[in-house]
Write an enzyme that holds these catalytic residues in place. Structure first.
Site, PDB file in Angstrom:
ATOM      1  N   ASN A   2      32.806  65.947  -3.807  1.00  0.00           N
ATOM      2  CA  ASN A   2      31.971  65.196  -4.757  1.00  0.00           C
ATOM      3  C   ASN A   2      32.539  65.221  -6.171  1.00  0.00           C
ATOM      4  O   ASN A   2      32.620  64.197  -6.839  1.00  0.00           O
ATOM      5  CB  ASN A   2      30.542  65.737  -4.757  1.00  0.00           C
ATOM      6  CG  ASN A   2      29.866  65.532  -3.416  1.00  0.00           C
ATOM      7  OD1 ASN A   2      30.408  64.854  -2.539  1.00  0.00           O
ATOM      8  ND2 ASN A   2      28.696  66.126  -3.236  1.00  0.00           N
TER       9      ASN A   2
ATOM     10  N   SER B 227      36.715  56.000   4.333  1.00  0.00           N
ATOM     11  CA  SER B 227      36.992  55.213   3.124  1.00  0.00           C
ATOM     12  C   SER B 227      38.480  55.137   2.814  1.00  0.00           C
ATOM     13  O   SER B 227      38.877  54.568   1.796  1.00  0.00           O
ATOM     14  CB  SER B 227      36.243  55.823   1.932  1.00  0.00           C
ATOM     15  OG  SER B 227      36.540  57.201   1.807  1.00  0.00           O
TER      16      SER B 227
ATOM     17  N   LYS C 266      33.897  51.686  -4.983  1.00  0.00           N
ATOM     18  CA  LYS C 266      35.344  51.548  -5.142  1.00  0.00           C
ATOM     19  C   LYS C 266      35.915  50.154  -4.938  1.00  0.00           C
ATOM     20  O   LYS C 266      36.610  49.633  -5.816  1.00  0.00           O
ATOM     21  CB  LYS C 266      36.050  52.530  -4.201  1.00  0.00           C
ATOM     22  CG  LYS C 266      35.770  53.946  -4.636  1.00  0.00           C
ATOM     23  CD  LYS C 266      36.432  54.990  -3.805  1.00  0.00           C
ATOM     24  CE  LYS C 266      35.843  56.332  -4.212  1.00  0.00           C
ATOM     25  NZ  LYS C 266      34.366  56.393  -4.042  1.00  0.00           N
TER      26      LYS C 266
ATOM     27  N   GLN D  41      30.127  55.810  -2.423  1.00  0.00           N
ATOM     28  CA  GLN D  41      31.443  55.437  -1.919  1.00  0.00           C
ATOM     29  C   GLN D  41      31.673  53.935  -2.090  1.00  0.00           C
ATOM     30  O   GLN D  41      32.814  53.475  -2.170  1.00  0.00           O
ATOM     31  CB  GLN D  41      31.536  55.837  -0.440  1.00  0.00           C
ATOM     32  CG  GLN D  41      32.810  55.452   0.252  1.00  0.00           C
ATOM     33  CD  GLN D  41      32.969  56.185   1.583  1.00  0.00           C
ATOM     34  OE1 GLN D  41      33.166  57.377   1.614  1.00  0.00           O
ATOM     35  NE2 GLN D  41      32.855  55.458   2.679  1.00  0.00           N
TER      36      GLN D  41
ATOM     37  N   TYR E  67      24.818  63.489  -5.609  1.00  0.00           N
ATOM     38  CA  TYR E  67      25.693  62.596  -4.857  1.00  0.00           C
ATOM     39  C   TYR E  67      24.967  61.994  -3.655  1.00  0.00           C
ATOM     40  O   TYR E  67      24.190  62.654  -2.980  1.00  0.00           O
ATOM     41  CB  TYR E  67      26.948  63.352  -4.366  1.00  0.00           C
ATOM     42  CG  TYR E  67      27.874  62.461  -3.552  1.00  0.00           C
ATOM     43  CD1 TYR E  67      28.795  61.644  -4.178  1.00  0.00           C
ATOM     44  CD2 TYR E  67      27.770  62.409  -2.153  1.00  0.00           C
ATOM     45  CE1 TYR E  67      29.619  60.794  -3.439  1.00  0.00           C
ATOM     46  CE2 TYR E  67      28.586  61.569  -1.417  1.00  0.00           C
ATOM     47  CZ  TYR E  67      29.514  60.767  -2.066  1.00  0.00           C
ATOM     48  OH  TYR E  67      30.318  59.932  -1.343  1.00  0.00           O
TER      49      TYR E  67
ATOM     50  N   SER F 287      49.598  17.371  -6.357  1.00  0.00           N
ATOM     51  CA  SER F 287      48.748  17.067  -5.216  1.00  0.00           C
ATOM     52  C   SER F 287      49.644  16.633  -4.063  1.00  0.00           C
ATOM     53  O   SER F 287      50.699  16.032  -4.262  1.00  0.00           O
ATOM     54  CB  SER F 287      47.797  15.929  -5.584  1.00  0.00           C
ATOM     55  OG  SER F 287      47.374  15.245  -4.419  1.00  0.00           O
TER      56      SER F 287
ATOM     57  N   GLU G 202      41.574  26.850 -13.520  1.00  0.00           N
ATOM     58  CA  GLU G 202      40.452  26.721 -12.585  1.00  0.00           C
ATOM     59  C   GLU G 202      40.228  28.015 -11.806  1.00  0.00           C
ATOM     60  O   GLU G 202      39.096  28.440 -11.574  1.00  0.00           O
ATOM     61  CB  GLU G 202      40.699  25.556 -11.617  1.00  0.00           C
ATOM     62  CG  GLU G 202      40.571  24.208 -12.305  1.00  0.00           C
ATOM     63  CD  GLU G 202      40.974  23.045 -11.408  1.00  0.00           C
ATOM     64  OE1 GLU G 202      40.867  23.166 -10.171  1.00  0.00           O
ATOM     65  OE2 GLU G 202      41.409  22.021 -11.940  1.00  0.00           O
TER      66      GLU G 202
ATOM     67  N   ASN H 161      47.736  19.476 -11.800  1.00  0.00           N
ATOM     68  CA  ASN H 161      46.438  20.156 -11.830  1.00  0.00           C
ATOM     69  C   ASN H 161      46.471  21.481 -12.590  1.00  0.00           C
ATOM     70  O   ASN H 161      47.427  22.236 -12.488  1.00  0.00           O
ATOM     71  CB  ASN H 161      45.970  20.424 -10.398  1.00  0.00           C
ATOM     72  CG  ASN H 161      45.813  19.141  -9.607  1.00  0.00           C
ATOM     73  OD1 ASN H 161      45.457  18.104 -10.168  1.00  0.00           O
ATOM     74  ND2 ASN H 161      46.101  19.211  -8.328  1.00  0.00           N
TER      75      ASN H 161
ATOM     76  N   LYS I 170      49.354  13.489 -10.082  1.00  0.00           N
ATOM     77  CA  LYS I 170      48.550  14.635 -10.498  1.00  0.00           C
ATOM     78  C   LYS I 170      49.348  15.829 -11.005  1.00  0.00           C
ATOM     79  O   LYS I 170      50.416  16.142 -10.493  1.00  0.00           O
ATOM     80  CB  LYS I 170      47.728  15.123  -9.293  1.00  0.00           C
ATOM     81  CG  LYS I 170      46.595  14.215  -8.994  1.00  0.00           C
ATOM     82  CD  LYS I 170      45.311  14.858  -9.415  1.00  0.00           C
ATOM     83  CE  LYS I 170      44.157  13.957  -9.023  1.00  0.00           C
ATOM     84  NZ  LYS I 170      42.984  14.715  -8.754  1.00  0.00           N
TER      85      LYS I 170
ATOM     86  N   THR J 104      30.369  20.053 -31.095  1.00  0.00           N
ATOM     87  CA  THR J 104      29.101  20.689 -30.719  1.00  0.00           C
ATOM     88  C   THR J 104      28.527  19.767 -29.649  1.00  0.00           C
ATOM     89  O   THR J 104      28.713  18.546 -29.721  1.00  0.00           O
ATOM     90  CB  THR J 104      28.102  20.784 -31.899  1.00  0.00           C
ATOM     91  OG1 THR J 104      27.819  19.461 -32.357  1.00  0.00           O
ATOM     92  CG2 THR J 104      28.675  21.592 -33.060  1.00  0.00           C
ATOM     93  N   HIS J 105      27.867  20.337 -28.654  1.00  0.00           N
ATOM     94  CA  HIS J 105      27.359  19.560 -27.506  1.00  0.00           C
ATOM     95  C   HIS J 105      28.484  18.777 -26.821  1.00  0.00           C
ATOM     96  O   HIS J 105      28.240  17.707 -26.252  1.00  0.00           O
ATOM     97  CB  HIS J 105      26.265  18.581 -27.935  1.00  0.00           C
ATOM     98  CG  HIS J 105      25.235  19.187 -28.841  1.00  0.00           C
ATOM     99  ND1 HIS J 105      24.129  19.851 -28.385  1.00  0.00           N
ATOM    100  CD2 HIS J 105      25.175  19.249 -30.204  1.00  0.00           C
ATOM    101  CE1 HIS J 105      23.409  20.281 -29.418  1.00  0.00           C
ATOM    102  NE2 HIS J 105      24.039  19.937 -30.538  1.00  0.00           N
TER     103      HIS J 105
HETATM  104  N1  ARG Z   1      34.697  59.093   0.173  1.00  0.00           N
HETATM  105  C1  ARG Z   1      33.696  59.707  -0.619  1.00  0.00           C
HETATM  106  C2  ARG Z   1      33.327  58.804  -1.785  1.00  0.00           C
HETATM  107  O1  ARG Z   1      34.055  57.971  -2.089  1.00  0.00           O
HETATM  108  C3  ARG Z   1      34.167  61.032  -1.141  1.00  0.00           C
HETATM  109  C4  ARG Z   1      33.072  62.015  -1.410  1.00  0.00           C
HETATM  110  C5  ARG Z   1      32.542  62.492  -0.141  1.00  0.00           C
HETATM  111  N2  ARG Z   1      31.531  63.450  -0.302  1.00  0.00           N
HETATM  112  C6  ARG Z   1      30.619  63.690   0.624  1.00  0.00           C
HETATM  113  N3  ARG Z   1      29.736  64.574   0.409  1.00  0.00           N
HETATM  114  N4  ARG Z   1      30.623  63.028   1.738  1.00  0.00           N
HETATM  115  O2  ARG Z   1      32.280  58.908  -2.358  1.00  0.00           O
END
Ligand code: ARG
Length: 458
Positions: free
Chosen positions: A110, A23, A325, A322, A317, A277, A290, A285, A283, A155-156
């Site tokens: 964890n 990760s 993120k 993971q 956990y 454009s 948007e 824009n 134009k 409205t509308h």
């Molecule tokens: N990269 C892991 C995460 O984002 C970190 C925790 C890892 N823990 C484990 N028991 N593998 O969740």
């Protein structure tokens, strides 16, 4: 492949498995939080007599040197490590040797990642709050400036009754103010420290969880270690708040896009905040608006993604987590960009007062007030409604607004009309007579603006 768990294994991890599992490519975003958490953890280990002063000092020095070198670019965070936690620990051991191996005492990745993510989100809540405050200040300035800029209220998407631009913008002020309140609630609810939850069941070391919580500005430690490592509610709440902010920005964008069209021409975007454009020279824009509207979908996506990731997870956990993120980081960066750019666009936009006012007049937004005029002269409202209906038809035929008809033209429709009708149906009169709390009349708006000023100064 630098791994933290070689002991039990007799074979190397398959290369693809390693890459699939890793990760670091995205959790390197948590580098600063990982260092902050480790500093607090080692200080606590020392205070509790779990590691010596000398070990703690070496760890601190080592962590700070890693922080300095990564910040300066001297040390690169590379994918030879599985995640940011392994990167920091491996580099620490490389730099200080034995004491570095003691940092992870009484800690698991964890609770470490749970802490890092919390520290990161908590910081971002505040940054975003500041950006929304800037947006509110921009809106309030415009509201003060446009107390007498009359425009149709819809409205509308049909012209309904006259309002002012100040009032229209004031609606968005309310929305973004609520967004800030939501962020504040989330901040309060999430501000508990999961460090010390261990892998899931706490630890046998005499950790002082209150000390670390305190040191990092949390209200208190979390009260259940299984929840501590597996709670992502606060991320979901934050993503939900981000989605709501984006929904508000997107509605506003939609209006800017409509107002910027040739047909409306209510606004002119600054050259710096629009694009042309490659083929059509005429134009200009509204790309920013948007894109904000488009990116709203992307932020919603992150919310749905995390809700779905979490829905089937048994305690505590699981590696699925993971996946919290990338979407979260992306949603945060996207929303911040959108708020920032939208604010810039508003600061430079030009509102075409005359066009807005003309549009309100030509749209018969004063028809209700014309009916009220007749009622005040003694006519029953039902009759007045019908007379004004005929009046509108006549206006459409003659391509005139109500106030452009002559008195004799008006009298042809009803003898009740007198010279004072013009004053009664002027946009100014229509708006200014609306003075109840929350209405567009200048007096009512000025009171609200005063309240907003106090709120922003707080
Ligand atoms: N990269 C892991 C995460 O984002 C970190 C925790 C890892 N823990 C484990 N028991 N593998 O969740």
């Amino acid at each position: 492949m630098a791994q933290l768990w070689g002991g039990r294994f007799t074979k190397e991890t398959d290369k693809l498995v390693y890459q699939f599992n890793a990760s670091i490519e995205f959790d390197k975003t948590l580098f600063y939080q990982d260092i902050e958490g480790s500093l607090a953890h080692s200080a606590m280990l020392c205070k509790q007599g779990i590691i010596t002063d000398t070990d703690k000092e070496a760890i601190e020095k080592g962590l700070k040197s890693i922080l300095k070198d990564v910040s300066s670019g001297e040390l690169q965070i590379t994918d030879e490590y599985e995640d940011i936690h392994s990167f920091v620990e491996a580099n620490l051991i490389k730099r200080i040797g034995e004491p570095g191996k003691k940092l992870h005492t009484g800690r698991s990745r964890n609770d470490q990642v749970a802490l890092d993510m919390r520290l990161f989100v908590r910081k971002e809540v505040l940054l975003l709050d500041g950006l929304i405050k800037d947006l509110l200040e921009t809106l309030l300035n415009l509201m003060e400036e446009h107390l007498e800029t009359y425009m149709p209220g819809f409205t509308h998407l049909q012209k309904a009754q006259p309002v002012t631009l100040s009032h229209h913008l004031g609606a968005y002020f309310e929305m973004f103010k609520r967004d800030r309140l939501r962020l504040r609630d989330i901040y309060k609810r999430m501000n508990y420290c999961p460090l010390g939850s261990g892998a899931l069941a706490g630890t046998t070391y005499p950790l002082d969880r209150e000390y670390t919580a305190n040191k990092m500005g949390f209200i208190a430690p979390t009260l259940n270690s299984m929840d501590g490592v597996s709670d992502r509610d606060y991320v979901i709440e934050f993503l939900s708040a981000l989605s709501t902010i984006m929904m508000h920005l997107s509605r506003f964008s939609e209006e800017i896009i409509i107002w910027n069209s040739n047909e409306y021409s209510f606004v002119e975007l600054d050259d710096a905040f629009s694009t042309g454009s490659s083929i059509m020279p005429q134009k200009k824009n509204p790309d920013i608006a948007e894109l904000v509207r488009g990116k709203t979908g992307r932020v919603y996506g992150s919310l749905f993604s995390l809700l779905t990731i979490m829905k089937g997870l048994p305690l505590a956990y699981n590696k699925d987590m993971q996946e919290d993120k990338e979407g979260t980081f992306d949603a945060i960066a996207t929303t911040k960009d959108c708020v920032l750019l939208f604010t810039g666009m508003l600061q430079t936009i030009k509102f075409n007062k005359q066009v807005m006012e003309k549009s309100a007049m030509m749209g018969f937004t004063n028809a209700t007030d014309a009916a009220d005029y007749l009622v005040n002269k003694g006519m029953a409202f039902r009759d007045a409604h019908s007379v004004i209906g005929q009046l509108v038809l006549t206006c459409i035929e003659k391509q005139k607004s109500i106030e452009e008809l002559t008195l004799s033209e008006l009298k042809e429709i009803s003898v009740v009309f007198e010279e004072d009708i013009y004053q009664a149906v002027s946009l100014k009169t229509c708006v200014e007579r609306r003075t109840t709390i929350g209405a567009p009349g200048k007096e009512a708006m000025e009171m609200v603006i005063r309240m907003h000023k106090e709120y922003l100064a707080d």
